[in-house]
Design a protein around this motif. Sequence first.
Motif, PDB file in Angstrom:
ATOM      1  N   PHE A 190       0.871  -1.170   0.000  1.00  0.00           N
ATOM      2  CA  PHE A 190       0.000   0.000   0.000  1.00  0.00           C
ATOM      3  C   PHE A 190       0.909   1.221   0.000  1.00  0.00           C
ATOM      4  CE2 PHE A 190      -4.348   1.608   0.994  1.00  0.00           C
ATOM      5  CZ  PHE A 190      -4.036   2.948   1.132  1.00  0.00           C
ATOM      6  N   LEU A 191       0.924   1.958  -1.117  1.00  0.00           N
ATOM      7  CA  LEU A 191       1.866   3.049  -1.315  1.00  0.00           C
ATOM      8  C   LEU A 191       1.112   4.370  -1.348  1.00  0.00           C
ATOM      9  CD1 LEU A 191       3.939   1.325  -4.165  1.00  0.00           C
ATOM     10  CD2 LEU A 191       4.194   1.074  -1.678  1.00  0.00           C
ATOM     11  N   LEU A 192       1.367   5.193  -0.349  1.00  0.00           N
ATOM     12  CA  LEU A 192       0.697   6.480  -0.202  1.00  0.00           C
ATOM     13  C   LEU A 192       1.593   7.593  -0.737  1.00  0.00           C
ATOM     14  CD1 LEU A 192      -1.568   8.291   0.952  1.00  0.00           C
ATOM     15  CD2 LEU A 192      -0.427   8.112   3.198  1.00  0.00           C
ATOM     16  N   TYR A 193       1.088   8.326  -1.763  1.00  0.00           N
ATOM     17  CA  TYR A 193       1.866   9.359  -2.489  1.00  0.00           C
ATOM     18  C   TYR A 193       3.362   9.022  -2.518  1.00  0.00           C
ATOM     19  CZ  TYR A 193       1.134  11.255   2.319  1.00  0.00           C
ATOM     20  OH  TYR A 193       0.986  11.415   3.688  1.00  0.00           O
ATOM     21  N   PRO A 194       3.705   7.860  -3.118  1.00  0.00           N
ATOM     22  CA  PRO A 194       5.091   7.393  -3.045  1.00  0.00           C
ATOM     23  C   PRO A 194       6.050   8.134  -3.967  1.00  0.00           C
ATOM     24  CG  PRO A 194       3.823   5.963  -4.470  1.00  0.00           C
ATOM     25  CD  PRO A 194       2.836   6.946  -3.873  1.00  0.00           C
ATOM     26  N   VAL A 195       7.310   8.215  -3.545  1.00  0.00           N
ATOM     27  CA  VAL A 195       8.419   8.564  -4.429  1.00  0.00           C
ATOM     28  C   VAL A 195       8.734   7.310  -5.246  1.00  0.00           C
ATOM     29  CG1 VAL A 195      10.836   9.259  -4.541  1.00  0.00           C
ATOM     30  CG2 VAL A 195       9.362  10.188  -2.737  1.00  0.00           C
ATOM     31  N   ILE A 196       8.903   7.454  -6.553  1.00  0.00           N
ATOM     32  CA  ILE A 196       9.142   6.293  -7.406  1.00  0.00           C
ATOM     33  C   ILE A 196      10.514   6.332  -8.076  1.00  0.00           C
ATOM     34  CG2 ILE A 196       8.368   5.042  -9.476  1.00  0.00           C
ATOM     35  CD1 ILE A 196       6.567   4.656  -7.014  1.00  0.00           C
ATOM     36  N   HIS A 197      10.901   7.493  -8.574  1.00  0.00           N
ATOM     37  CA  HIS A 197      12.209   7.575  -9.255  1.00  0.00           C
ATOM     38  C   HIS A 197      12.796   8.967  -9.103  1.00  0.00           C
ATOM     39  CE1 HIS A 197      10.260   9.758 -12.535  1.00  0.00           C
ATOM     40  NE2 HIS A 197       9.416   8.753 -12.717  1.00  0.00           N
ATOM     41  N   ASN A 198      14.038   9.099  -9.520  1.00  0.00           N
ATOM     42  CA  ASN A 198      14.806  10.335  -9.323  1.00  0.00           C
ATOM     43  C   ASN A 198      14.972  11.156 -10.601  1.00  0.00           C
ATOM     44  OD1 ASN A 198      16.388   8.130 -10.244  1.00  0.00           O
ATOM     45  ND2 ASN A 198      18.282   9.156  -9.672  1.00  0.00           N
ATOM     46  N   ARG A 199      14.134  10.910 -11.610  1.00  0.00           N
ATOM     47  CA  ARG A 199      14.313  11.621 -12.887  1.00  0.00           C
ATOM     48  C   ARG A 199      13.802  13.064 -12.825  1.00  0.00           C
ATOM     49  NH1 ARG A 199      12.303   6.690 -14.810  1.00  0.00           N
ATOM     50  NH2 ARG A 199      10.363   7.668 -15.510  1.00  0.00           N
ATOM     51  N   LEU A 200      12.821  13.308 -11.961  1.00  0.00           N
ATOM     52  CA  LEU A 200      12.271  14.665 -11.798  1.00  0.00           C
ATOM     53  C   LEU A 200      11.780  15.237 -13.122  1.00  0.00           C
ATOM     54  CD1 LEU A 200      15.073  16.121  -9.464  1.00  0.00           C
ATOM     55  CD2 LEU A 200      12.921  15.063  -8.762  1.00  0.00           C
ATOM     56  N   ASP A 201      11.240  14.361 -13.994  1.00  0.00           N
ATOM     57  CA  ASP A 201      10.893  14.768 -15.351  1.00  0.00           C
ATOM     58  C   ASP A 201       9.404  14.677 -15.669  1.00  0.00           C
ATOM     59  OD1 ASP A 201      10.626  12.026 -15.327  1.00  0.00           O
ATOM     60  OD2 ASP A 201      11.805  11.661 -17.147  1.00  0.00           O
ATOM     61  N   THR A 202       8.571  14.355 -14.666  1.00  0.00           N
ATOM     62  CA  THR A 202       7.149  14.203 -14.945  1.00  0.00           C
ATOM     63  C   THR A 202       6.474  15.576 -15.052  1.00  0.00           C
ATOM     64  OG1 THR A 202       6.533  14.136 -12.620  1.00  0.00           O
ATOM     65  CG2 THR A 202       7.100  12.022 -13.667  1.00  0.00           C
ATOM     66  N   SER A 203       5.286  15.580 -15.643  1.00  0.00           N
ATOM     67  CA  SER A 203       4.545  16.842 -15.770  1.00  0.00           C
ATOM     68  C   SER A 203       4.232  17.448 -14.413  1.00  0.00           C
ATOM     69  CB  SER A 203       3.245  16.599 -16.545  1.00  0.00           C
ATOM     70  OG  SER A 203       3.530  16.203 -17.874  1.00  0.00           O
ATOM     71  N   SER A 204       3.849  16.596 -13.446  1.00  0.00           N
ATOM     72  CA  SER A 204       3.506  17.132 -12.128  1.00  0.00           C
ATOM     73  C   SER A 204       4.739  17.671 -11.407  1.00  0.00           C
ATOM     74  CB  SER A 204       2.813  16.063 -11.277  1.00  0.00           C
ATOM     75  OG  SER A 204       3.622  14.916 -11.120  1.00  0.00           O
ATOM     76  N   MET A 205       5.889  17.021 -11.592  1.00  0.00           N
ATOM     77  CA  MET A 205       7.110  17.515 -10.953  1.00  0.00           C
ATOM     78  C   MET A 205       7.524  18.858 -11.547  1.00  0.00           C
ATOM     79  SD  MET A 205       9.255  16.861  -8.507  1.00  0.00           S
ATOM     80  CE  MET A 205       9.036  15.123  -8.083  1.00  0.00           C
ATOM     81  N   LYS A 206       7.277  19.049 -12.830  1.00  0.00           N
ATOM     82  CA  LYS A 206       7.608  20.317 -13.475  1.00  0.00           C
ATOM     83  C   LYS A 206       6.597  21.408 -13.127  1.00  0.00           C
ATOM     84  CE  LYS A 206       9.880  18.075 -17.398  1.00  0.00           C
ATOM     85  NZ  LYS A 206       9.768  17.727 -18.848  1.00  0.00           N
ATOM     86  N   GLU A 207       5.354  20.994 -12.864  1.00  0.00           N
ATOM     87  CA  GLU A 207       4.306  21.980 -12.563  1.00  0.00           C
ATOM     88  C   GLU A 207       4.399  22.496 -11.134  1.00  0.00           C
ATOM     89  OE1 GLU A 207      -0.585  22.431 -12.422  1.00  0.00           O
ATOM     90  OE2 GLU A 207       0.320  20.517 -13.029  1.00  0.00           O
ATOM     91  N   PHE A 208       4.587  21.585 -10.170  1.00  0.00           N
ATOM     92  CA  PHE A 208       4.473  21.967  -8.765  1.00  0.00           C
ATOM     93  C   PHE A 208       5.837  22.302  -8.164  1.00  0.00           C
ATOM     94  CE2 PHE A 208       0.705  19.238  -9.508  1.00  0.00           C
ATOM     95  CZ  PHE A 208      -0.247  20.251  -9.393  1.00  0.00           C
ATOM     96  N   THR A 209       6.405  23.389  -8.680  1.00  0.00           N
ATOM     97  CA  THR A 209       7.712  23.836  -8.182  1.00  0.00           C
ATOM     98  C   THR A 209       7.582  24.644  -6.898  1.00  0.00           C
ATOM     99  OG1 THR A 209       7.562  25.810  -9.582  1.00  0.00           O
ATOM    100  CG2 THR A 209       8.708  23.887 -10.502  1.00  0.00           C
ATOM    101  N   ASP A 210       6.370  25.110  -6.607  1.00  0.00           N
ATOM    102  CA  ASP A 210       6.158  25.940  -5.412  1.00  0.00           C
ATOM    103  C   ASP A 210       4.969  25.437  -4.597  1.00  0.00           C
ATOM    104  OD1 ASP A 210       4.216  26.601  -7.234  1.00  0.00           O
ATOM    105  OD2 ASP A 210       4.336  28.770  -6.923  1.00  0.00           O
TER     106      ASP A 210
END
Length: 313
Positions: A190-210
């Motif tokens: 059961f994975l709650l808002y998990p970290v999956i990888h270190n690429r930092l390249d997803t749309s959400s990672m690029k959107e939510f900078t703040d």
Amino acid sequence: MDLNRIDQNLKESIDRFPFSLELDENEFLHHPELIQEEKENLAKTYSITAPDDITVKDIFVKSSGDDHQIRLHVYQPEKFDRNRTIIYFHGGGYIFGLPEQVDKQMFEIAAKLHATVISVDYRLSPQYRFPVPVQDGFDALQWTIKNGEEQLGINPQNLTVFGGSAGGHLAAAVTQMANDQGIKNIKHQFLLYPVIHNRLDTSSMKEFTDAPIWNRKYAEIAWAHFLGNDDKDKSIRYADLTNYDDFKNLPRTTIVACELDPLRDEGIEFSQLLYQARVPTELWVIPGAIHVFDLFEAPLTDRYNEFLYSRMF
């Protein structure tokens, strides 16, 4: 980020919260030990007493790599179901946190589900970088399998691993490691808002900078502390959970992601890999939710808790 996108009741609860969960970016980068101390003191300051019908105790397990004693913080209700055991990994970006920070949630889970919860006090980065925290988790799993029946009265053949954020990553990494070694005792992750990888390249990672509480910059710092600057961009097995070649043999999986979380798309991506491998998988992306939304009292959190109780076993 437009804060009006946050679920209104959740936002009001965040505004009423007695202290801020925001991190000092400079301190997080250059003095993580100060944040570790601050979070430990915070857990002590806001500690709550265990209910009378739940026993809480610490068990110390020798690390397979050195002489370190890994602390397992165990919650066990008087009327526990021996077939309901959770190995839990707390969040904190690999850098801070301890089992006691979610005592309230663990008391509720243990009571509602008649479950034994074994919370792993894994070692933190940057003092102990990858793979030490993952290995601590795997050592906890092996101890549970070998000693859980005798010392806790549980059935070690029927285990669930559960974790939030970086803890979700550790739960899934331990599951992959166990699968690689032919250990089939984990029946559900059961994975709650998990970290999956270190690429930092997803749309959400690029959107939510703040975004509040967790954002792209925090993620960059966490990976640098966890893997070290030389390896922070490398795809390493058990660090990058998509760098794996045996998804088809992983156990049933539940993933909860948050619409307004930089980690959202990593959880979605991981669920797609599991679907493609025909692993029974349920994904819930919660509208209006931010990272660690479940720490705040709101109808959204109540709905999540009901979901958790109905899906954990």
